[in-house]
Motif scaffolding. Structure first.
Motif, PDB file in Angstrom:
ATOM      1  N   VAL A  66       0.854  -1.184   0.000  1.00  0.00           N
ATOM      2  CA  VAL A  66       0.000   0.000   0.000  1.00  0.00           C
ATOM      3  C   VAL A  66       0.891   1.235   0.000  1.00  0.00           C
ATOM      4  O   VAL A  66       1.859   1.295   0.766  1.00  0.00           O
TER       5      VAL A  66
ATOM      6  N   LEU B  90      -0.021   5.452  -0.042  1.00  0.00           N
ATOM      7  CA  LEU B  90      -1.017   6.513  -0.129  1.00  0.00           C
ATOM      8  C   LEU B  90      -0.345   7.885  -0.128  1.00  0.00           C
ATOM      9  O   LEU B  90       0.772   8.047   0.386  1.00  0.00           O
ATOM     10  N   GLU B  91      -1.030   8.857  -0.680  1.00  0.00           N
ATOM     11  CA  GLU B  91      -0.489  10.214  -0.726  1.00  0.00           C
ATOM     12  C   GLU B  91      -0.392  10.793   0.679  1.00  0.00           C
ATOM     13  O   GLU B  91      -1.245  10.564   1.529  1.00  0.00           O
ATOM     14  N   GLN B  92       0.678  11.543   0.895  1.00  0.00           N
ATOM     15  CA  GLN B  92       0.807  12.284   2.140  1.00  0.00           C
ATOM     16  C   GLN B  92       1.553  13.575   1.869  1.00  0.00           C
ATOM     17  O   GLN B  92       2.311  13.685   0.900  1.00  0.00           O
TER      18      GLN B  92
ATOM     19  N   ARG C 172      -6.340   6.414   7.161  1.00  0.00           N
ATOM     20  CA  ARG C 172      -6.468   6.021   5.755  1.00  0.00           C
ATOM     21  C   ARG C 172      -5.741   4.715   5.453  1.00  0.00           C
ATOM     22  O   ARG C 172      -6.160   3.939   4.594  1.00  0.00           O
ATOM     23  N   TYR C 173      -4.641   4.461   6.167  1.00  0.00           N
ATOM     24  CA  TYR C 173      -3.877   3.232   5.917  1.00  0.00           C
ATOM     25  C   TYR C 173      -4.551   1.992   6.514  1.00  0.00           C
ATOM     26  O   TYR C 173      -4.559   0.912   5.890  1.00  0.00           O
TER      27      TYR C 173
ATOM     28  N   ARG D 258      -7.065  -0.001   4.417  1.00  0.00           N
ATOM     29  CA  ARG D 258      -6.413  -0.648   3.276  1.00  0.00           C
ATOM     30  C   ARG D 258      -5.680  -1.909   3.719  1.00  0.00           C
ATOM     31  O   ARG D 258      -5.773  -2.956   3.070  1.00  0.00           O
TER      32      ARG D 258
ATOM     33  N   GLY E 137       0.697   6.695  -4.986  1.00  0.00           N
ATOM     34  CA  GLY E 137      -0.174   7.868  -4.899  1.00  0.00           C
ATOM     35  C   GLY E 137      -1.433   7.500  -4.144  1.00  0.00           C
ATOM     36  O   GLY E 137      -1.731   8.045  -3.095  1.00  0.00           O
ATOM     37  N   ASP E 138      -2.134   6.539  -4.661  1.00  0.00           N
ATOM     38  CA  ASP E 138      -3.299   5.965  -3.981  1.00  0.00           C
ATOM     39  C   ASP E 138      -3.425   4.546  -4.516  1.00  0.00           C
ATOM     40  O   ASP E 138      -4.347   4.219  -5.262  1.00  0.00           O
ATOM     41  N   ALA E 139      -2.457   3.717  -4.169  1.00  0.00           N
ATOM     42  CA  ALA E 139      -2.332   2.426  -4.835  1.00  0.00           C
ATOM     43  C   ALA E 139      -2.120   1.299  -3.841  1.00  0.00           C
ATOM     44  O   ALA E 139      -1.573   1.497  -2.750  1.00  0.00           O
ATOM     45  N   GLN E 140      -2.531   0.124  -4.242  1.00  0.00           N
ATOM     46  CA  GLN E 140      -2.268  -1.076  -3.471  1.00  0.00           C
ATOM     47  C   GLN E 140      -2.172  -2.261  -4.413  1.00  0.00           C
ATOM     48  O   GLN E 140      -2.694  -2.235  -5.529  1.00  0.00           O
TER      49      GLN E 140
END
Length: 476
Positions: free
Chosen positions: A215, A217-219, A237-238, A241, A413-416
């Motif tokens: 995972v 995610l954007e930060q 947010r994490y 996921r 970016g916003d991926a898993q």
């Protein structure tokens, strides 16, 4: 005009074939115009190379200075070093071809570049970053050579092939150049194809499979404090996921480098809803301990274990972070590393020697270098026969098998990702023996230098540009 054309063509080919996301075929062709010129005109070829290499490095020089923040004088020195290496290689190949030493030119001259690359890996704090071999990372038959020779064998092939082509293109009707050039080209092709076929088709000996999740995610920035609202928002947010991946069967989940600033105990408490289900989570974090800060990967599971990044980025990390000096293998087969650590072949060889068959790697990257840096990790896996699971915050999420096959890839970016892997495979020759190819290269360079300065028995004296003997050599 021939000088200008050769310089312009090679510069353009190097721009496209050596960079952050190169076209592999262009890397093979880049030296060819200069080598063809060198077979006829020594000084013109040297001058053309002096122009071509710096022009071909403009994009990478910008990346070194602006992205990696390497001081401009160091970048200039680095480009000048590459120019000297390229000029020496082209010049030596041309000298040997003009003296009729075709086989030596093809088989020995590339070793000069190999030794030059290795010297950079020793003198610069970036490991084997500079190698031409990564341009072929998506060409699996070629990259299998790294399991035999390390990246050095691929670099060798990338120079030997265009020298052989230049010998053929400049041979005309001279069988003394055509026959050895064809023989060398055939030998290189058969050897590479044979090794690749064996590497890609040999039994994997893999036992057992597991599912791994990644995972990223954007930060707003790396290392958000876990005890602050920004860190808590990121954790919120994490967690869903990671829980989702665990619900789909993932037994290991890897997050990027420097996600939080927190202690291992605080991270263990934050991810307990997942680890209580038997899932191991690897989280990148900044850990402060008194006056010391470390870039760490925290392994959360039945026990909490911490690995500190051993190779820090010069100028960006080494001025405020303290490097680690210990490897970490979890459950006897999962090696832990962080981002830049995988620029160093010796680290992955060491892990493999101690039983690790899979690497779990939190990473960061700088967006634009996502392809290049992820492929360095792929090559490390091929060198040692290791599965590599790598999650980069600003690059790419990749899972690659022991032969370099990409089992999963996504842009951060916003991926898993959720990938099934077989984390055991046979070791490799390079993994067991190390840099033996460098000794071989040194022998070849010494042989090439000797033959370049020694005239062949029975060779005629020097001729003028018209093909006639100079007046001082004519019989009276």
């Amino acid at each position: 005009m021939s000088t200008i054309v050769a310089a312009a063509l090679s510069a353009l080919l190097w721009l496209g074939g050596y960079g952050l996301q190169p076209l592999p075929i262009l890397t093979w062709l880049a030296p060819l115009p200069l080598l063809v010129l060198a077979a006829f005109a020594h000084r013109k070829a040297l001058f053309a190379t002096l122009l071509a290499w710096p022009l071909g490095q403009l994009a990478m020089a910008t990346y070194y200075h602006r992205t990696l923040q390497i001081p401009l004088p160091v970048v200039i020195a680095f480009v000048l070093y590459g120019t000297a290496l390229a000029t020496g290689t082209i010049g030596l190949a041309g000298a040997l071809l003009r003296r009729g030493r075709t086989a030596t030119a093809i088989l020995a001259t590339p070793a000069l570049w190999v030794l030059g690359e290795y010297t950079v890996s020793l003198l610069m704090p970036n490991g084997a970053w500079w190698s031409l071999a990564y341009t072929q990372a998506d060409v699996r038959p070629i990259i299998q050579l790294t399991a035999l020779t390390g990246v050095w064998g691929v670099t060798y092939l990338l120079l030997a092939t265009p020298i052989a082509l230049a010998a053929l293109l400049t041979a005309g009707k001279r069988a003394t150049r055509t026959k050895p050039a064809l023989a060398c080209l055939l030998a290189l092709t058969v050897t590479t194809a044979g090794w690749a076929t064996w590497s890609l088709t040999r039994p994997s000996a893999a036992t057992g499979k597991l599912r791994v999740g990644l995972v990223a995610l954007e930060q707003t920035e790396d290392g958000l404090p876990l005890d602050q609202p920004s860190g808590q928002e990121l954790l919120a947010r994490y967690l869903p996921r990671v829980q989702s991946l665990a619900g789909q069967g993932a037994t290991i989940v890897v997050l990027p480098e420097k996600v939080f600033t927190a202690s291992p105990q605080a991270l263990a408490a934050a991810f307990r809803p997942v680890t209580n289900r038997g899932v191991q989570v690897i989280v990148g974090a900044v850990q402060h301990d008194g006056g010391t800060a470390r870039n760490v990967a925290v392994v959360l599971g039945p026990a909490v274990r911490t690995y500190a990044k051993q190779h820090l980025i010069k100028g960006l990390e080494d001025d405020w972070l303290t490097p680690g000096d210990d490897d970490l293998i979890v459950d006897g087969r999962y090696g832990i590393a962080i981002c830049k650590d995988l620029d160093f072949p010796d680290l992955t060889r060491r892990y493999r020697a101690h039983g690790a068959t899979m690497l779990l790697v939190p990473a960061l990257d700088f967006t634009g270098d996502g392809w290049l840096h992820s492929r360095m990790a792929v090559v490390r896996g091929v060198e040692t026969g290791t599965t590599v699971v790598r999650a980069a915050a600003f690059g790419r999420l990749t899972v690659s098998g022991p032969t370099g096959r990409l089992l999963g890839e996504a842009t951060a970016g916003d991926a898993q990702l959720l990938v099934t892997v077989a984390p055991s495979a046979p070791g490799t020759f390079y993994g067991r023996t190390g840099n033996w190819f460098l000794i071989f290269s040194l022998v070849l360079v010494l042989m090439a230098g000797r033959r370049a300065t020694r005239r062949r028995p029975g060779a005629r004296g020097p001729r003028s540009a018209t093909g006639r003997l100079p007046s001082t050599a004519r019989p009276r």
